[in-house]
Scaffold this motif. Structure first.
Motif, PDB file in Angstrom:
ATOM      1  N   PHE A 107       0.389  -1.440   0.091  1.00 25.84           N
ATOM      2  CA  PHE A 107       0.085  -0.389   0.081  1.00 25.84           C
ATOM      3  C   PHE A 107       0.960   0.858  -0.411  1.00 25.84           C
ATOM      4  CE2 PHE A 107      -4.056  -1.944  -0.185  1.00 25.84           C
ATOM      5  CZ  PHE A 107      -4.522  -2.588   0.992  1.00 25.84           C
TER       6      PHE A 107
ATOM      7  N   CYS B 271      -5.643   2.159   3.965  1.00 24.32           N
ATOM      8  CA  CYS B 271      -6.096   1.143   3.461  1.00 24.32           C
ATOM      9  C   CYS B 271      -6.204   0.194   3.853  1.00 24.32           C
ATOM     10  CB  CYS B 271      -5.216   1.273   1.951  1.00 24.32           C
ATOM     11  SG  CYS B 271      -5.519   2.181   0.895  1.00 24.32           S
TER      12      CYS B 271
ATOM     13  N   GLU C 168      -8.578  -3.401   5.142  1.00 24.07           N
ATOM     14  CA  GLU C 168      -8.035  -4.273   4.700  1.00 24.07           C
ATOM     15  C   GLU C 168      -8.637  -5.418   5.501  1.00 24.07           C
ATOM     16  OE1 GLU C 168      -3.989  -4.992   4.923  1.00 24.07           O
ATOM     17  OE2 GLU C 168      -4.066  -6.740   3.415  1.00 24.07           O
TER      18      GLU C 168
ATOM     19  N   ILE D 155     -12.672   5.010  -1.835  1.00 18.23           N
ATOM     20  CA  ILE D 155     -11.253   5.109  -1.978  1.00 18.23           C
ATOM     21  C   ILE D 155     -10.796   6.046  -4.002  1.00 18.23           C
ATOM     22  CG2 ILE D 155      -8.975   4.421  -1.922  1.00 18.23           C
ATOM     23  CD1 ILE D 155      -9.855   2.327  -0.344  1.00 18.23           C
TER      24      ILE D 155
ATOM     25  N   PHE E 224     -11.155   8.163   5.687  1.00 19.56           N
ATOM     26  CA  PHE E 224     -10.939   6.397   6.488  1.00 19.56           C
ATOM     27  C   PHE E 224     -11.300   6.404   7.824  1.00 19.56           C
ATOM     28  CE2 PHE E 224     -10.172   6.472   2.166  1.00 19.56           C
ATOM     29  CZ  PHE E 224      -9.339   6.263   1.569  1.00 19.56           C
TER      30      PHE E 224
END
Lengths: 414, 264
Positions: free
Chosen positions: A8, A43, A47, A315, A350
Motif C-alpha cells: 500500500f 488502506c 483490509e 477510495i 478513512f
C-alpha cells in the motif's frame, strides 16, 4: 500483513508521483513520505475489516494489528500532518521565514486547542475516560471525519447523477463555441490596439520630456506642465478602458472553457464508456435517493457486499476527486501544503469510514470494532452522519439547480 | 531624404504604425493594422514568472503584485528594428502571456489553442529553481507549434520530441530562465550547464535573469543584446522573408514607401 502494508505504501508513493505531482518537482521528500504513510495505514484498516469478516488470520493477531494501526494513524493524523502543514504554510509567508519552527509549533498548538474544544459540545464520551486516552482522540477525529464524509457523500449523491446523466447536459454546438472564441479574439485585439496607443503616447511623452529638459525659461516650464497633464489624463482613461476589456476577456475565456468541457462531456456520453457510466449514474442515483429516504439496511449479508463496494468506490472516488481538486487549485508554491491537507482529509475520511461501517456490518463482526475502539457512542455518529448527509444533499440540489438555471440564460444573452 | 528623416526623428514625431496612411484610407488602415502584427507567445508553467517578465519587458518596471493569469494577458513592447542603423524602424511587438499548465484539462487546452494562431515568435520561460518547469517546455513548445496555422507549419507527430522538427521550425524561439537570484552560488554552474543543453535542443538563445531586478536587461548588457537580436529575427522572419505568398508583393510596396518617406 506487513507485506501488504508495504504494498500500500508503494501504491501511495506511485500515486503521488504519477498523478498528483506530475507537473511539480518534489523538493521535500517528507511530504511524499507522509502522504504515502497515511495512505498505507488507511488502506490497511480497510483490509483489516475485510479480514475480520472473512475470518482470516487469528483473532489475537488481528486485534494486535488493529491496535497498532490505530495508534500509528492517530499519531500521524494528529501530530505529524498538522505540524507539517503549519510548517509549510509558514514557510510560504515571507515575513515569518526566520523562525519557521517556532511559528509552526505555535500553529500546531492552536490546532490542538481547537481540536480539543471540538469534543465539548458533542455527547461523545462518558466521563470515566482519561485525558489522553485513545478514545478521546478517536472520538474527535471521528467527528471531523464523519462530518467530512457526510458532506462529500451528500454532494456526491447529487452531483453524480447530474454529471453523468445526459438528461442534464445542455446542448452545445460547435457554432456556439466558435462564436465565443471569435468574441474573445476580438476583445484581445481591442486590448492590443489600446495598449499600442498607451505605449506610443508614453514614449512620446518620455521623449518630449527629454527635449523639454533642454528648454529653459518660463514658457518652457508652462508648456511642459500643460502638455504632460493632458497626456497623462488621456493615458489613465485608456488604461481604465483596458482594465475593463481585460476583465471581459477573462470572463469570455472562462465561458469558452466551460462550453468546451460541456461539449466534451456530451461527446464522452456518446461513447461506449460514457453509456456505461450513464447507466451506472441512473443506478446510483436511484440508490442515493433511496439512501436519502431510508437509512436502515434490510439484509445483513447484502449489506456486507455493499460494504465492499462502498469501500472500493469511495477510495477510488476520493482519490479522483482529490486529484481534480489538486490540479484546480495548486501552484508550485502551495503544492506541498495542499498535498498535506489532502493527506489529512484522506486519513480522517478513512478512519471515520471504519466507524460508520460498523453500522453496515453484520452483528457478529461488530464486536471487534467495538472492542478495539473502546466505548464510543456509535449511535451518535450514525445520527450525526445522517443529519449532515441530508443537509449536504439538499443544499447541493439547491446549488446545482441555481447553477443550471443560470447557465442557459447566460448563453441566450450572447 | 536622410536629412528629412533625421529631423523627423529628433522632433519625436513618430507615428504609430496604424496611422501611417492618410485619413481617406481609414478602412484600409484598419485592415492593414491587422496584418501588421508581430505576435510573440510567452509560454511556461504557472508560477515561473511570465507575467513579471512581460511587465518588465513592456513597462520597464517590476511588477508589484503578481497574481494568477486567467486566460491570456497581452502587453505591447515598442522595438526599434535594426537600432542604430539607417534602416531603423519601429515596430510594436505583442507579447501574449498565456496562463496555465501542461497538465490542464483538455477543455482548457483547446480553449488556449485559440491564442496560438499566426504566431511569429515564442519565448519559453522556465524557473531555474524548478527542473520540472524546464522539462515541461518541450510539451509547451509542441502544444504551440502543433497549432500554428501558418502555411509552413511544423507537422508534429504524437507529441514526441524530435530535434529535426525544431531545425525546420520557422518560428524563432527564445529561452528565458527566471529566479536566477534564488540559486546559490555553488549550484550556478550546474544550472547553467543544464540550461545550455536546453538551448541547444531548442536551437534558441538563452537568457537567465531575475524578473524583480531590471538591471539584468539594462541597455548594453549581453542579455539586452540577445533580446534585441531575437526580436529582430522575429520581425525579419515576419516581414522580410523570401516567402512567396500574395502578401509579399504588398509588403514590398510598403517597404518601398517607408524607405522613401521614412516615417516611423
Amino acid at each position: 500483513m506487513f507485506t501488504s502494508q508495504v504494498l500500500f505504501f508503494g501504491f501511495g508513493w506511485l500515486f503521488f508521483m504519477r498523478q498528483l505531482f506530475k507537473d511539480y518537482e518534489v523538493r521535500q521528500y517528507v511530504v511524499q513520505v507522509v502522504f504515502s504513510v497515511t495512505f498505507a495505514f488507511s488502506c490497511t484498516m480497510f483490509e483489516l475489516i475485510i479480514f475480520e469478516i472473512l475470518g482470516a488470520l487469528s483473532s489475537s493477531s488481528r486485534y494486535f494489528h488493529w491496535k497498532l494501526n490505530l495508534y500509528v494513524i492517530l499519531l500521524v493524523l494528529i501530530f505529524v500532518v498538522p505540524f507539517y502543514i503549519g510548517y509549510f504554510v509558514v514557510s510560504n509567508i515571507r515575513l515569518l521565514q526566520r523562525q519557521r519552527l517556532l511559528f509552526a509549533c505555535m500553529v500546531w498548538f492552536t490546532f490542538m486547542y481547537f481540536f480539543w474544544k471540538l469534543g465539548d459540545p458533542f455527547p461523545i464520551l462518558s466521563p470515566k475516560h482519561g485525558i489522553l486516552s485513545i478514545e478521546q482522540l478517536i472520538s474527535r477525529v471521528g467527528v471531523i471525519g464523519v462530518t467530512l464524509m457526510a458532506l462529500l457523500s451528500g454532494f456526491g449523491a447529487v452531483n453524480c447523477p447530474y454529471t453523468y446523466m445526459s438528461y442534464f447536459l445542455r446542448n452545445v454546438t460547435d457554432g456556439d463555441i466558435l462564436a465565443l472564441e471569435r468574441r474573445l479574439l476580438q476583445t484581445m485585439d481591442m486590448i492590443v490596439s489600446k495598449k499600442k496607443r498607451i505605449a506610443m503616447t508614453r514614449r512620446q511623452m518620455y521623449q518630449r520630456g527629454e527635449d523639454q529638459n533642454k528648454q529653459t525659461g518660463f514658457w518652457g516650464m508652462i508648456k511642459s506642465v500643460t502638455s504632460t497633464q493632458s497626456g497623462s489624463e488621456n493615458l489613465s482613461l485608456i488604461q481604465q478602458e483596458v482594465d475593463a476589456l481585460e476583465e471581459l476577456s477573462r470572463q469570455l475565456f472562462l465561458e469558452t472553457v466551460d462550453l468546451q468541457s460541456t461539449k466534451e462531456r456530451i461527446e464522452y456520453s456518446k461513447t461506449f464508456q460514457g453509456k456505461y457510466f450513464n447507466f451506472l449514474g441512473y443506478f446510483f442515483s436511484i440508490y442515493c435517493v433511496w439512501k436519502i429516504f431510508m437509512v436502515k439496511f434490510w439484509s445483513q449479508h447484502i449489506s456486507f457486499i455493499l460494504v465492499g463496494i462502498i469501500i472500493v468506490t469511495s477510495i477510488r472516488g476520493l482519490l479522483i476527486t482529490l486529484t481534480k481538486f489538486f490540479y484546480a487549485i495548486s501552484s508550485s508554491k502551495s503544492s506541498n501544503v495542499i498535498v498535506l491537507v489532502l493527506a489529512q482529509i484522506m486519513g480522517m475520511y478513512f478512519v471515520s469510514s471504519v466507524l460508520l461501517m460498523r453500522m453496515s456490518m453484520p452483528l457478529e463482526y461488530r464486536s471487534i470494532v467495538t472492542e478495539v475502539l473502546g466505548e464510543l457512542q456509535f449511535n451518535f455518529y450514525h445520527r450525526w452522519f445522517d443529519v449532515i448527509f441530508l443537509v449536504s444533499a439538499l443544499s447541493s440540489i439547491l446549488f446545482l439547480y441555481l447553477a443550471h438555471k443560470q447557465a442557459p440564460e447566460k448563453h441566450m444573452a450572447l | 531624404m536622410c536629412a528629412v528623416a533625421m529631423h523627423a526623428r529628433t522632433e519625436g514625431n513618430k507615428f504609430p504604425r496604424g496611422d501611417i496612411f492618410p485619413q481617406n484610407t481609414q478602412t484600409l488602415t484598419s485592415n492593414m493594422a491587422s496584418l501588421d502584427r508581430v505576435k510573440v507567445l510567452v509560454l511556461g508553467d504557472s508560477g515561473v514568472g511570465k507575467s513579471s517578465l512581460v511587465h518588465l519587458l513592456c513597462q520597464n518596471q517590476v511588477l508589484g503584485n503578481p497574481s494568477w493569469t486567467v486566460g491570456c494577458s497581452v502587453d505591447v513592447r515598442i522595438h526599434d528594428y535594426k537600432e542604430g542603423t539607417p534602416e531603423e524602424k519601429t515596430f510594436y511587438i505583442e507579447l501574449w502571456d498565456v496562463g496555465g499548465s501542461v497538465g490542464s484539462a483538455s477543455s482548457l487546452k483547446s480553449t488556449r489553442a485559440v491564442f496560438y494562431n499566426s504566431v511569429n515568435g515564442i519565448i519559453l520561460v522556465h524557473d531555474l529553481t524548478n527542473k520540472k518547469s524546464s522539462q515541461n517546455l518541450y510539451r509547451w513548445s509542441l502544444e504551440a507549434l502543433n497549432r500554428d496555422s501558418s502555411p509552413t507549419g511544423v507537422i508534429v507527430s504524437n507529441g514526441d520530441y524530435d530535434r529535426e522538427q525544431f531545425a525546420e521550425n520557422p518560428v524563432p524561439l527564445l529561452l528565458i530562465g527566471t529566479k536566477f537570484d534564488q540559486i546559490p552560488e555553488s549550484k550556478r554552474s550546474e544550472v547553467l550547464t543544464r540550461t545550455a543543453f536546453l538551448s541547444e535542443d531548442f536551437l534558441a538563445e538563452e537568457i537567465n535573469l531575475d524578473c524583480t531586478n531590471p538591471r539584468y536587461l539594462a541597455a548594453g548588457t549581453s542579455n539586452a543584446v540577445k533580446l534585441s537580436r531575437f526580436f529582430d529575427k522575429v520581425i525579419e522572419k515576419r516581414y522580410f522573408t523570401r516567402d512567396p505568398s500574395p502578401m509579399a508583393a504588398f509588403t514590398d510596396r510598403k517597404r518601398f514607401n517607408f524607405k522613401s518617406l521614412h516615417y516611423d
